[in-house]
Design a protein around this motif. Structure first.
Motif, PDB file in Angstrom:
ATOM      1  N   ASP A   1       4.826  -0.474  -2.262  1.00 55.84           N
ATOM      2  CA  ASP A   1       6.232  -0.867  -2.153  1.00 55.84           C
ATOM      3  C   ASP A   1       6.953  -0.222  -0.963  1.00 55.84           C
ATOM      4  O   ASP A   1       8.146   0.076  -1.046  1.00 55.84           O
ATOM      5  N   CYS A   2       6.245   0.012   0.135  1.00 55.26           N
ATOM      6  CA  CYS A   2       6.851   0.598   1.341  1.00 55.26           C
ATOM      7  C   CYS A   2       8.092  -0.212   1.712  1.00 55.26           C
ATOM      8  O   CYS A   2       8.015  -1.427   1.929  1.00 55.26           O
ATOM      9  N   SER A   3       9.235   0.454   1.767  1.00 52.36           N
ATOM     10  CA  SER A   3      10.517  -0.252   1.821  1.00 52.36           C
ATOM     11  C   SER A   3      10.807  -0.946   3.141  1.00 52.36           C
ATOM     12  O   SER A   3      11.763  -1.708   3.234  1.00 52.36           O
TER      13      SER A   3
ATOM     14  N   THR B   1       5.939   8.679   7.602  1.00 49.79           N
ATOM     15  CA  THR B   1       7.061   9.593   7.814  1.00 49.79           C
ATOM     16  C   THR B   1       6.648  10.970   7.314  1.00 49.79           C
ATOM     17  O   THR B   1       5.499  11.194   6.931  1.00 49.79           O
ATOM     18  N   GLY B   2       7.585  11.916   7.341  1.00 55.35           N
ATOM     19  CA  GLY B   2       7.275  13.258   6.869  1.00 55.35           C
ATOM     20  C   GLY B   2       7.134  13.317   5.368  1.00 55.35           C
ATOM     21  O   GLY B   2       7.608  12.437   4.629  1.00 55.35           O
ATOM     22  N   PRO B   3       6.479  14.353   4.844  1.00 63.69           N
ATOM     23  CA  PRO B   3       6.194  14.442   3.405  1.00 63.69           C
ATOM     24  C   PRO B   3       7.441  14.493   2.523  1.00 63.69           C
ATOM     25  O   PRO B   3       7.429  13.950   1.410  1.00 63.69           O
TER      26      PRO B   3
ATOM     27  N   PRO C   1       8.804   9.976  -0.381  1.00 60.97           N
ATOM     28  CA  PRO C   1       9.142   9.367  -1.681  1.00 60.97           C
ATOM     29  C   PRO C   1      10.349   8.436  -1.627  1.00 60.97           C
ATOM     30  O   PRO C   1      10.509   7.594  -2.519  1.00 60.97           O
ATOM     31  N   SER C   2      11.175   8.542  -0.597  1.00 65.14           N
ATOM     32  CA  SER C   2      12.303   7.626  -0.436  1.00 65.14           C
ATOM     33  C   SER C   2      11.861   6.285   0.130  1.00 65.14           C
ATOM     34  O   SER C   2      12.616   5.310   0.096  1.00 65.14           O
TER      35      SER C   2
ATOM     36  N   LEU D   1      14.037   4.750   9.723  1.00 65.53           N
ATOM     37  CA  LEU D   1      14.101   4.411   8.301  1.00 65.53           C
ATOM     38  C   LEU D   1      15.284   5.075   7.601  1.00 65.53           C
ATOM     39  O   LEU D   1      15.536   4.800   6.430  1.00 65.53           O
ATOM     40  N   GLY D   2      15.966   5.960   8.338  1.00 64.72           N
ATOM     41  CA  GLY D   2      17.017   6.763   7.736  1.00 64.72           C
ATOM     42  C   GLY D   2      16.602   8.220   7.621  1.00 64.72           C
ATOM     43  O   GLY D   2      17.311   9.042   7.038  1.00 64.72           O
ATOM     44  N   GLU D   3      15.436   8.541   8.188  1.00 62.15           N
ATOM     45  CA  GLU D   3      14.919   9.907   8.138  1.00 62.15           C
ATOM     46  C   GLU D   3      15.726  10.834   9.061  1.00 62.15           C
ATOM     47  O   GLU D   3      16.383  10.392   9.994  1.00 62.15           O
TER      48      GLU D   3
END
Length: 329
Positions: free
Chosen positions: A67-69, A167-169, A173-174, A206-208
């Motif tokens: 489900d990768c957003s 992305t980073g760890p 989860p987001s 992605l918002g990171e």
């Protein structure tokens, strides 16, 4: 001068201080030209005038269980992306031939899904054999592979495995909840232990936070990957990130430079989102910020640009395509 000091540490493979990492994440806006200049010098030290061109073919598309957003191919989102099972080897071979004619030295076979089952693996093995007849280095990007599956693909002629961490760890989860970050780490480690060329990177915008970007770079450094694809989000209608704004050129260039300082000897290959953020001759700015490779041709669900445009860019900047071929199997 902080950039000079950091540059010298990169050459010597020395670790940076916390202060130096903060400088890399938040460079002085008045000195960005200097910042990018040192990143370019690191690229030149590692690769000279050579730029790695790679291309991909979608061997299986859509209905992915994850489900990768950001992804158009997830079964959880209605995006209208193409859906098909593993295509015939002949079709893959034809795309590999076109990639070779465009100047690419590496050719990636990509399949959606967490990991190929036996029937799919057999079809992918046949696709690898067909693509190897072109003489290109053939990579596979087919989800999480265990050692046995890598051995089978390697025996068929695969020379590399691609698997992005995205992305980073802490931010992962987001973005994805259907598997753990450690699953991806394990897949990259297994590929390294299998003795193949390992390509692993991520997608940005992605918002990171910048801290998430640094965490990803440091994770890839610890894994000692050979090549790092850098993708910039192009929001896909129907996904949770469909309204996410795209990155500016400056922010995208800062990401490339950050990764060049943290991974001074790895190939940094700019892939998805390149043409959207850097139209026309603006693409050349990526090489001047530390990029050492680009993906040519089309992407998985989006059209790219004619390979001739990239050839013109290289000529204009005094660069040349990297030549990495292998004997036909």
């Amino acid at each position: 001068m902080p950039y000079e000091t950091i540059f010298r540490k990169a050459i010597a493979s020395q670790y940076y201080t916390d202060t130096e990492f903060r400088i890399l994440m938040d460079p002085d806006p008045e000195r960005l030209h200097e910042f990018f200049g040192y990143a370019m010098r690191l690229r030149e030290r590692a690769f000279g005038r050579r730029i790695g061109l790679c291309a991909i073919a979608s061997a299986k598309s859509g209905c992915c269980s994850e489900d990768c957003s950001f992804c158009a191919q997830s079964m959880y989102y209605d995006t209208g992306a193409p859906e098909f099972d593993v295509v015939e080897p002949g079709a893959i071979a034809e795309q590999a031939k076109q990639a070779a004619e465009s100047g690419a030295s590496r050719f990636g076979i990509v399949a959606s899904g967490f990991s190929p089952e036996s029937k799919e693996l057999d079809a992918l093995v046949a696709a690898v054999r067909a693509a190897r007849e072109t003489g290109l280095s053939v990579d596979v990007s087919v989800g999480c592979l265990d050692a046995r599956k890598i051995r089978e693909l390697k025996a068929a002629g695969a020379t590399g495995v691609h698997h992005n961490l995205e992305t980073g760890p802490n931010f992962f989860p987001s973005i994805c909840t259907t598997h753990d970050y450690e699953d991806d780490i394990a897949a990259v480690r297994t590929a390294k232990q299998s003795g193949v060329y390992v390509c692993s990177g991520g997608i940005f915008g992605l918002g990171e936070r910048w801290e998430d970007r640094l965490e990803l770079a440091l994770t890839l450094r610890a894994l000692d990957v050979d090549s790092v694809p850098i993708n910039f989000l192009m929001p896909v209608p129907g996904t949770p990130l469909e309204n996410q704004p795209m990155l500016s050129q400056e922010e995208a260039l800062r990401i490339v430079a950050l990764f060049r300082f943290v991974l001074p000897k790895a190939h940094l290959r700019i892939a998805g989102g390149r043409h959207a953020i850097f139209p026309g001759a603006d693409r050349r700015r990526l090489y001047a910020a530390g990029a050492s490779g680009v993906m040519v041709g089309d992407y998985l669900t989006r059209a790219g640009a004619p390979a001739a445009e990239d050839a013109e860019d290289l000529t204009a900047m005094g660069l040349e395509p990297e030549k990495v071929t292998v004997e036909a199997a």
